[in-house]
Design an enzyme around this catalytic site. Structure first.
Site, PDB file in Angstrom:
ATOM      1  N   SER A 250     -41.965  22.877  34.253  1.00 14.94           N
ATOM      2  CA  SER A 250     -40.839  23.750  34.568  1.00 14.94           C
ATOM      3  C   SER A 250     -40.931  25.016  33.733  1.00 14.94           C
ATOM      4  CB  SER A 250     -39.509  23.036  34.301  1.00 14.94           C
ATOM      5  OG  SER A 250     -39.363  22.765  32.910  1.00 14.94           O
ATOM      6  N   LYS A 251     -39.973  25.926  33.935  1.00 17.71           N
ATOM      7  CA  LYS A 251     -40.006  27.217  33.261  1.00 17.71           C
ATOM      8  C   LYS A 251     -39.969  27.084  31.742  1.00 17.71           C
ATOM      9  CE  LYS A 251     -38.130  30.134  36.932  1.00 17.71           C
ATOM     10  NZ  LYS A 251     -39.403  30.893  37.044  1.00 17.71           N
ATOM     11  N   ARG A 252     -39.389  26.001  31.243  1.00 21.60           N
ATOM     12  CA  ARG A 252     -39.344  25.865  29.782  1.00 21.60           C
ATOM     13  C   ARG A 252     -40.732  25.632  29.186  1.00 21.60           C
ATOM     14  NH1 ARG A 252     -38.959  20.463  28.130  1.00 21.60           N
ATOM     15  NH2 ARG A 252     -38.851  18.967  29.848  1.00 21.60           N
ATOM     16  N   GLY A 254     -43.205  27.564  30.125  1.00 20.09           N
ATOM     17  CA  GLY A 254     -43.879  28.855  30.262  1.00 20.09           C
ATOM     18  C   GLY A 254     -44.022  29.212  31.726  1.00 20.09           C
TER      19      GLY A 254
END
Length: 497
Positions: A250-252, A254
């Site tokens: 996921s975006k966490r 990167g």
């Protein structure tokens, strides 16, 4: 063999979905099959044409071209679900008339209450069948009176639904835990499971390769194939792509979208090569292979069922390999926007491209991605002796015996010298050596600091001529002003006095 990739245009193309598209493409290419692109855009509120175009652009950038799709057409179109609504209505009506589906008038409040009661009693939440036996004439009368209804599949009771997954083997579900899924929503739009079966059947899809999050959908789809009289395709469900902490990527973690990796300067052939290794091995101990060879070797029998971890360091390693192989002028064109963003190129003239093309080979062998090339040659454009003298690694060089003498001698040597090329630089360095008695690193480390403001970097035989050529460029060439070596040595020498 006919395979498809069917994204929803509700956002950017995630690398996990790109991996799914890639595996479909590899199998179709390797087996001489057909690769279909279908847009599943029945989520009216979230689907956008901008997202669709972004997905198409990313797939093309990766080189995953399709044989049939919304922009190229084909014999089984249309290829957007929003343009196939009449087909779904027709098949829904047929299912209802043959008793395989029925109208359901239960309110959202009723359904939520049923769900809560089931969970409270430890039973799997599923539709209780309140409208299952409602006569069709009565249902139509209620709809004629203005009531809204969904259409549900009549799932057979007390039956096992089994299918063979080419990745996981035999998979079996009991209909006791499935319930009667919604096929058509009250607004007339088809639910996912219904639309995908109609589309795959009519497009004659033979193999469905998708993420393992769709496994629970498969028994419902198998029942739909049976109800409509179609032969189900072969299924293969891929393990999810995880982040380094073994949670879904996921975006966490990167960058997660293809467009983000593209913007950061990864090459498409590198991303394709790396994604192919997530859950599959080409065998023979090989990892760095072009797409055509990956397709030749690809088979579902060698796809693993364990989750793959996205390793950004390995992607960087793969990208470095392809950077070394890439044509320098291709890299130049890819790097120019980053030079412009850094302020080093002010106008994309032919002369600016030619000059950047001379700098790129100095950096492309020592960076992970194209985005980093300008910072690798920053010393060409951004020279500040006072700032450089404050850096710890430069201070270490300046603390070496004789370093200051070398820099002062270099400034004196270049004071009246013409612009340097490789040979004249070597001759000048030789004279500084004679004047100071320094040699090796004790000679060239201080020279590097004086001319680049950095303690490390590309070979001086390459860096110095690049600086000197840049210093002579007219302003109309569109390159930011560059300080020449004579001025650099004098400034650094003055800073040391």
């Amino acid at each position: 063999m006919r395979l498809r990739f069917a994204p929803s245009p509700t956002g950017l193309l995630h690398v996990g979905n790109a991996r799914t598209a890639l595996f479909n493409w590899l199998l179709s290419q390797g087996q001489g099959g057909t690769f279909i692109l279908r847009i599943e855009d029945t989520d009216v509120e979230r689907s956008t044409r901008a997202s669709e175009q972004s997905i198409l652009d990313d797939l093309r950038w990766l080189g995953l071209n399709w044989d049939e799709g919304p922009d190229v057409g084909g014999a089984h179109g249309p290829y957007r679900q929003s343009e196939r609504l009449d087909l779904y209505r027709s098949y829904a009506t047929e299912l209802i008339e043959h008793g395989h589906a029925y109208y359901c008038f239960c309110s959202a409040e009723q359904l939520e209450a049923d769900r809560g009661e089931a969970m409270a009693s430890g039973r799997p939440p599923k539709y209780v069948g309140r409208c299952r036996d409602l006569p069709l004439d009565a249902a139509r009368a209620r709809m004629a009176a203005g009531e809204t209804a969904v259409v549900r599949l009549r799932v057979p009771e007390r039956r096992d639904v089994a299918f063979t997954d080419l990745v996981r083997g035999r998979v079996q579900f009991s209909t006791d835990v499935i319930g009667d899924p919604v096929l058509v929503r009250s607004d007339g739009n088809p639910a996912y499971n219904f639309a995908v079966v109609v589309d795959d059947a009519l497009m004659e899809v033979t193999h469905v390769i998708r993420g393992e999050d769709h496994i629970s959908n498969t028994p419902r789809q198998v029942l739909l194939y049976e109800a409509m009289g179609f032969q189900p395709p072969v299924f293969a469900h891929l393990a999810l792509v995880l982040g380094p902490d073994h949670t879904p990527l996921s975006k966490r973690h990167g960058a997660t979208s293809v467009s983000e990796f593209r913007a950061r300067g990864y090459l498409p052939e590198a991303l394709v090569n790396y994604l192919s290794l997530l859950g599959w091995s080409p065998g023979g101990g090989d990892e760095l292979l072009p797409a055509a060879e990956l397709a030749r070797r690809f088979s579902l029998e060698h796809v693993g069922h364990s989750a793959a971890v996205f390793d950004i360091e390995k992607l960087a390693w793969v990208n470095r390999h392809y950077l070394r192989l890439a044509d320098p002028w291709r890299l130049t064109d890819l790097a120019l926007p980053y030079f412009a963003a850094a302020g080093y190129v002010r106008e994309a003239t032919g002369e600016a491209r030619a000059y950047v093309g001379q700098l790129v080979p100095m950096a492309s062998g020592s960076v992970d991605r194209v985005e980093q090339i300008p910072s690798r040659v920053r010393f060409v454009f951004d020279f500040d002796p006072a700032r450089a003298a404050g850096h710890a690694d430069v201070q270490e060089v300046l603390a070496e015996p004789g370093a200051r003498d070398v820099i002062l001698a270099l400034a004196a040597e270049l004071r009246t010298a013409p612009r340097l090329d490789r040979e004249s630089f070597r001759a000048a360095a030789g004279r500084v050596k004679q004047a100071t008695g320094m040699k090796g690193k004790h000679l060239f480390h201080p020279i590097r600091v004086a001319l680049t403001g950095e303690a490390g970097g590309p070979e001086l035989d390459l860096a110095v001529p690049a600086i000197e050529r840049g210093a002579e460029l007219p302003a109309e060439y569109g390159v930011a002003p560059i300080t020449g070596c004579r001025e650099r040595a004098a400034a650094f020498g003055e800073a040391l006095r």
